[in-house]
Design a protein around this motif. Structure first.
Motif, PDB file in Angstrom:
ATOM      1  N   SER A 238       4.606   0.842   1.776  1.00 23.13           N
ATOM      2  CA  SER A 238       5.041   1.209   0.388  1.00 23.13           C
ATOM      3  C   SER A 238       4.092  -0.558  -0.294  1.00 23.13           C
ATOM      4  O   SER A 238       4.014  -0.368  -1.099  1.00 23.13           O
ATOM      5  CB  SER A 238       6.904   0.269   0.203  1.00 23.13           C
ATOM      6  N   ARG A 239       4.745  -1.766   0.358  1.00 19.92           N
ATOM      7  CA  ARG A 239       3.847  -2.722  -0.364  1.00 19.92           C
ATOM      8  C   ARG A 239       2.150  -2.200  -0.624  1.00 19.92           C
ATOM      9  O   ARG A 239       1.394  -2.526  -1.325  1.00 19.92           O
ATOM     10  CB  ARG A 239       3.598  -4.141   0.574  1.00 19.92           C
ATOM     11  N   ASP A 242       1.554  -0.480  -3.282  1.00 18.17           N
ATOM     12  CA  ASP A 242       1.702  -0.980  -4.714  1.00 18.17           C
ATOM     13  C   ASP A 242       0.836  -1.569  -5.119  1.00 18.17           C
ATOM     14  O   ASP A 242       0.468  -1.521  -6.512  1.00 18.17           O
ATOM     15  CB  ASP A 242       2.902  -1.842  -4.502  1.00 18.17           C
TER      16      ASP A 242
END
Length: 348
Positions: A238-239, A242
């Protein structure tokens, strides 16, 4: 000072995609190339020690020598597959690799070396950028100009996914919901053994994204360790997502793929710019690859067998699994990174 013969040797290795950049020695900073022809690269489930048989030709050159041999305008267009582990990433790589326009490369050891070196702070930021540029060029080499390399990374390499995907390239992010992941891990002896080895590092990585998180390793059940693995790898992806942005990342739920394999495979291929029509996708997902264990094709592992494995894990560890999922939900309430991961894939 490098001699002319050393420069020529490095240039010959860099120019030939059959010389695969296998590993980097941290002490001598020497890059080991192993000779693997196209069919060998396509067949290998892992481009690590398991691919380095005694009969393979090997050559070693200094990293600086190899870097100097890479042209500034060399191709840097490799695509990637990142994943949380045990979610069909090898199968997806093999299916897409059936296209003549794809050179599928699975789990290069060199990527793990880079991830570990960067985590340890071995290189400064300028050196990291320079080395990643060379790494990208080496992994982008193909045997024909109409091919494009597609690298399936090891799961924990997701920590540097946003640094690996070059401008203009894209990545598939494979995942499943937490329940399915935990059942998958508890359903196999090998995955449970792997879990014991990986958990300490995952706890540390997850704590880095969740300030104040403290977990007592000695008190975690196997189901809780698998939950931590899911939370760690999902928050890592997810990081990176992003940073890369939605135009460069396609999230692929493996359960959704199994439910609608033709459409999902076509979507993944189109996202990567590969031409694949419904007939070709149908041929692939009804072919032998869907009925074999992708990491070792001599073994059967069909979707039906997978369902049996998951069902057996539910019967054997049901109470522990429910407790782990409840704990995950509680963690998601406290730490936004985990909450966002739950929002994407779900708890149950």
């Amino acid at each position: 000072m490098k001699t002319h013969s050393q420069e020529s040797a490095a240039a010959a290795l860099v120019a030939d995609p059959a010389w695969f950049p296998f590993s980097l020695d941290a002490v001598s900073d020497a890059l080991l190339f192993a000779r693997l022809e196209e069919e060998g690269l396509r067949a290998a489930s892992f481009l690590d020690q398991r691919a380095l048989g005694a009969t393979k030709e090997r050559r070693q050159v200094a990293w600086d020598g190899a870097a100097a041999a890479v042209a500034g305008d060399a191709r840097r267009d490799v695509h990637y597959i990142f994943h949380i582990g045990h979610v069909g990433s090898t199968l997806m790589s093999r299916l897409l690799g059936e296209s003549a326009s794809v050179l599928a490369l699975r789990e290069p050891l060199l990527l793990r070396t880079f991830a570990e070196a960067m985590a340890a702070g071995r290189w400064g930021e300028t050196e990291i950028r320079d080395r990643l540029s060379i790494l990208t060029a080496l992994l982008s080499r193909t045997f024909r100009s109409d091919q494009r390399a597609l690298v399936k990374a090891t799961s924990f390499t997701s920590e540097i996914a946003d640094r690996l995907v070059p401008a203009g390239s894209r990545a598939l992010f494979l995942h499943v919901g937490a329940r399915t992941y935990i059942e998958t891990i508890l359903g196999g002896d090998a995955s449970r053994q792997e879990l014991a080895v990986l958990t300490p590092g995952r706890v540390a990585r997850l704590a880095g994204r969740c300030p104040g998180l403290v977990l007592n390793l000695d008190r975690l059940t196997e189901a809780q360790k698998a939950m931590v693995g899911w939370a760690c790898e999902m928050t890592s992806l997810s990081r990176s997502a992003d940073v890369l942005g939605p135009d460069r990342v396609l999230w692929v739920d493996f359960d959704a793929f199994l439910a609608e394999p033709v459409g999902t495979l076509m979507e993944a291929a189109a996202f990567l710019g590969l031409g694949m029509d419904a007939a070709e996708a149908e041929r692939l997902v009804t072919g032998p690859l869907m009925r074999r264990y992708s990491k070792a094709l001599e073994y059967e592992y069909s979707p039906a067998l997978r369902r049996e494995v998951l069902g057996d894990a539910r019967r054997r560890f049901g109470g522990d699994i429910e407790a782990a999922l409840a704990g995950l939900a509680a963690l998601g309430q406290r730490w936004p990174a985990i909450g966002a991961a739950i929002g994407r894939s779900g708890v149950g």
